[in-house]
Scaffold this active site. Structure first.
Site, PDB file in Angstrom:
ATOM      1  N   LYS A   1       0.840  -1.205   0.000  1.00 23.65           N
ATOM      2  CA  LYS A   1       0.000   0.000   0.000  1.00 23.65           C
ATOM      3  C   LYS A   1       0.876   1.256   0.000  1.00 23.65           C
ATOM      4  O   LYS A   1       2.076   1.185   0.293  1.00 23.65           O
ATOM      5  CB  LYS A   1      -0.901  -0.014   1.237  1.00 23.65           C
ATOM      6  CG  LYS A   1      -0.124   0.027   2.552  1.00 23.65           C
ATOM      7  CD  LYS A   1      -1.028  -0.208   3.758  1.00 23.65           C
ATOM      8  CE  LYS A   1      -0.225  -0.161   5.048  1.00 23.65           C
ATOM      9  NZ  LYS A   1      -1.041  -0.522   6.204  1.00 23.65           N
TER      10      LYS A   1
ATOM     11  N   ARG B   1     -10.369   0.087  15.210  1.00 21.57           N
ATOM     12  CA  ARG B   1     -10.221   0.776  13.922  1.00 21.57           C
ATOM     13  C   ARG B   1     -11.271   0.220  12.967  1.00 21.57           C
ATOM     14  O   ARG B   1     -12.297   0.848  12.763  1.00 21.57           O
ATOM     15  CB  ARG B   1      -8.796   0.618  13.391  1.00 21.57           C
ATOM     16  CG  ARG B   1      -8.494   1.545  12.241  1.00 21.57           C
ATOM     17  CD  ARG B   1      -7.025   1.603  11.869  1.00 21.57           C
ATOM     18  NE  ARG B   1      -6.491   0.355  11.336  1.00 21.57           N
ATOM     19  CZ  ARG B   1      -5.251   0.221  10.854  1.00 21.57           C
ATOM     20  NH1 ARG B   1      -4.430   1.261  10.843  1.00 21.57           N
ATOM     21  NH2 ARG B   1      -4.830  -0.932  10.396  1.00 21.57           N
TER      22      ARG B   1
ATOM     23  N   TYR C   1      16.382  30.352   6.461  1.00 23.24           N
ATOM     24  CA  TYR C   1      15.146  31.051   6.835  1.00 23.24           C
ATOM     25  C   TYR C   1      15.065  31.213   8.337  1.00 23.24           C
ATOM     26  O   TYR C   1      15.347  30.273   9.087  1.00 23.24           O
ATOM     27  CB  TYR C   1      13.923  30.254   6.362  1.00 23.24           C
ATOM     28  CG  TYR C   1      13.685  30.339   4.871  1.00 23.24           C
ATOM     29  CD1 TYR C   1      13.452  31.565   4.257  1.00 23.24           C
ATOM     30  CD2 TYR C   1      13.672  29.186   4.098  1.00 23.24           C
ATOM     31  CE1 TYR C   1      13.218  31.638   2.889  1.00 23.24           C
ATOM     32  CE2 TYR C   1      13.436  29.245   2.728  1.00 23.24           C
ATOM     33  CZ  TYR C   1      13.212  30.474   2.132  1.00 23.24           C
ATOM     34  OH  TYR C   1      12.977  30.544   0.794  1.00 23.24           O
TER      35      TYR C   1
ATOM     36  N   MET D   1      12.414  24.078   1.071  1.00 22.03           N
ATOM     37  CA  MET D   1      11.599  23.235   0.193  1.00 22.03           C
ATOM     38  C   MET D   1      12.471  22.380  -0.734  1.00 22.03           C
ATOM     39  O   MET D   1      12.176  21.209  -0.972  1.00 22.03           O
ATOM     40  CB  MET D   1      10.646  24.095  -0.646  1.00 22.03           C
ATOM     41  CG  MET D   1       9.618  23.280  -1.411  1.00 22.03           C
ATOM     42  SD  MET D   1       8.538  24.274  -2.464  1.00 22.03           S
ATOM     43  CE  MET D   1       7.601  25.205  -1.271  1.00 22.03           C
TER      44      MET D   1
HETATM   45  C1  LIG Z   1      -0.192  -1.465   6.875  1.00 19.90           C
HETATM   46  C2  LIG Z   1      -0.742  -2.724   7.428  1.00 19.90           C
HETATM   47  C3  LIG Z   1       0.099  -3.818   7.664  1.00 19.90           C
HETATM   48  C4  LIG Z   1       1.595  -3.742   7.558  1.00 19.90           C
HETATM   49  O1  LIG Z   1       2.090  -3.136   8.729  1.00 19.90           O
HETATM   50  P1  LIG Z   1       3.657  -3.098   9.022  1.00 19.90           P
HETATM   51  O2  LIG Z   1       3.756  -2.566  10.398  1.00 19.90           O
HETATM   52  O3  LIG Z   1       4.261  -2.190   8.009  1.00 19.90           O
HETATM   53  O4  LIG Z   1       4.127  -4.497   8.881  1.00 19.90           O
HETATM   54  C5  LIG Z   1      -0.484  -5.015   8.062  1.00 19.90           C
HETATM   55  N1  LIG Z   1      -1.817  -5.111   8.216  1.00 19.90           N
HETATM   56  C6  LIG Z   1      -2.647  -4.074   8.017  1.00 19.90           C
HETATM   57  C7  LIG Z   1      -4.117  -4.263   8.229  1.00 19.90           C
HETATM   58  C8  LIG Z   1      -2.148  -2.845   7.633  1.00 19.90           C
HETATM   59  O5  LIG Z   1      -2.979  -1.814   7.459  1.00 19.90           O
END
Ligand SMILES: *Cc1c(COP(=O)(O)O)cnc(C)c1O
Length: 364
Positions: free
Chosen positions: A34, A130, A259, A307
């Site tokens: 992801k 969640r 800055y 930046m």
């Molecule tokens: C992002 C995610 C993972 C991976 O988590 P890591 O800590 O990067 O291993 C696993 N399960 C779910 C449901 C996630 O959202």
């Protein structure tokens, strides 16, 4: 000379995945890609892992469709399920696995006009609050209706997520969450695939080594724990963020840098300007003193990150030249170190790599 490059070592990625298999030898590996594969590039990462991963996990249907249309044929799991009822048709057509966390999603699956039934993993809450229900009766209802629908593949899977797996001192709450997970399995008779462990679960909590584990951050060679680096866990960093030295100035004691003039040179020195800034994803929160690796030694950032550029103190005996390449994070500067200096986690830094950064793939 490139302003800034993120060099992705797909060899390290594959070796990390093999190391993860040794850590949880009885589980299948659901490689989590992801968020543009944590900033490493969605498709190139999936392509590099297509033989070693057992499946891929994403958060959004767009990410899954992008992988499918580019030719990834392994199973792809939607960790948050689908958001719109009309997406069930895409889940079926593109052969995706979907998490199902509420009755709204159940109803959409029941009503969908689809040719191929979809693989569903019932998502339950074991302590994080969640996604999913923590209520046995509600989950039983979700399970019963999905089982009764001709639109689902049987048996159903079960998925949940640990909320404090990265905190070893939370032994009790971790055990309790694992108990809660297996309580759902036993009380409701889940017979399909189970998926619990994330990276920290894979490293520390063996009861989370279920049918599927879901390695994310450790695949990229980064530790989920505050008190360790990926290298301490036998992993190699996959991303190296490099930028160039583009200007050099002599500074007199008392000269003010950047800055806000927040940095005042405490002695005469030589200042370097590096072509990386928060517009590339290098955090503006990096304080004076954050390490950068240049020409075989560590130099420190000074002043506010801009930046497009940042400042480093090269020291009076600097022999550095315009065009020299500096490592902002990678093997020489763990991204875990930069994150902790910035008061954040390395996940956030790698995810924030901006599109203008030149990403290169190599295999060492
Ligand atoms: C992002 C995610 C993972 C991976 O988590 P890591 O800590 O990067 O291993 C696993 N399960 C779910 C449901 C996630 O959202």
């Amino acid at each position: 000379m490139k302003a800034i490059s993120s060099i992705i070592d797909t060899g390290a990625l594959v070796r990390n995945l093999r190391r993860i298999r040794e850590m949880s030898p009885n589980s299948k590996l659901l490689a989590v890609v992801k968020a543009n594969a944590y900033g490493h590039g969605l498709y190139p990462v999936a392509a590099a892992l297509k033989d070693d991963a057992d499946a891929f996990a994403v958060s959004r249907i767009e990410e899954a469709l992008s992988l499918r249309t580019q030719g990834i044929i392994k199973p792809i799991v939607l960790l948050e399920g689908f958001f719109n009822p009309e997406d069930v048709e895409l889940v079926s057509r593109y052969d995706l696995y979907t998490a199902v966390h509420d009755l709204r999603q159940v109803e959409a699956i029941e009503k969908a006009q689809i040719k191929k039934p979809v693989n569903c993993w019932v998502q339950v809450d074991i302590g994080m609050h969640r996604l999913g229900s923590c209520d046995l009766d509600e989950v039983a209802e979700i399970k019963r209706r999905l089982e009764a629908s001709p639109n689902t593949v049987k048996p159903l899977g079960l998925i949940s997520h640990l909320s404090v797996a990265d905190t070893p001192s939370e032994q009790k709450y971790n055990e309790q969450q694992q108990d809660n997970f297996f309580n759902f399995v036993e009380k409701l008779g889940f017979e399909g695939d189970l998926s619990l462990g994330n990276s920290a679960g894979i490293c520390k909590w063996t009861r989370s080594h279920t049918t599927w584990v879901r390695p994310g951050i450790i695949m990229y060679g980064i530790s989920p724990f505050e008190d360790a680096n990926g290298q301490d866990l036998g992993l190699e960093p996959v991303m190296t963020l490099k930028a160039s030295l583009i200007a050099i100035h002599k500074l007199k004691k008392g000269d003010k840098v950047g800055y806000g003039a927040t940095y005042v040179a405490p002695r005469d020195t030589i200042l370097g300007i590096i072509s990386a800034g928060y517009g590339d994803g290098y955090p503006r929160t990096a304080p004076t003193g954050t390490p950068v690796y240049l020409n075989g030694r560590y130099v420190s950032t000074v002043g506010h990150v801009c930046m497009d550029m940042l400042f480093v103190d090269l020291g009076l005996d600097s022999h550095d030249q315009i065009g020299d390449s500096a490592v902002l994070w990678g093997k020489e500067v763990p991204v875990e170190t930069v994150a902790s200096r910035c008061g954040t986690i390395p996940y956030e830094l790698v995810c924030h790599i901006m599109p203008r950064v030149n990403t290169e793939y190599t295999s060492n």
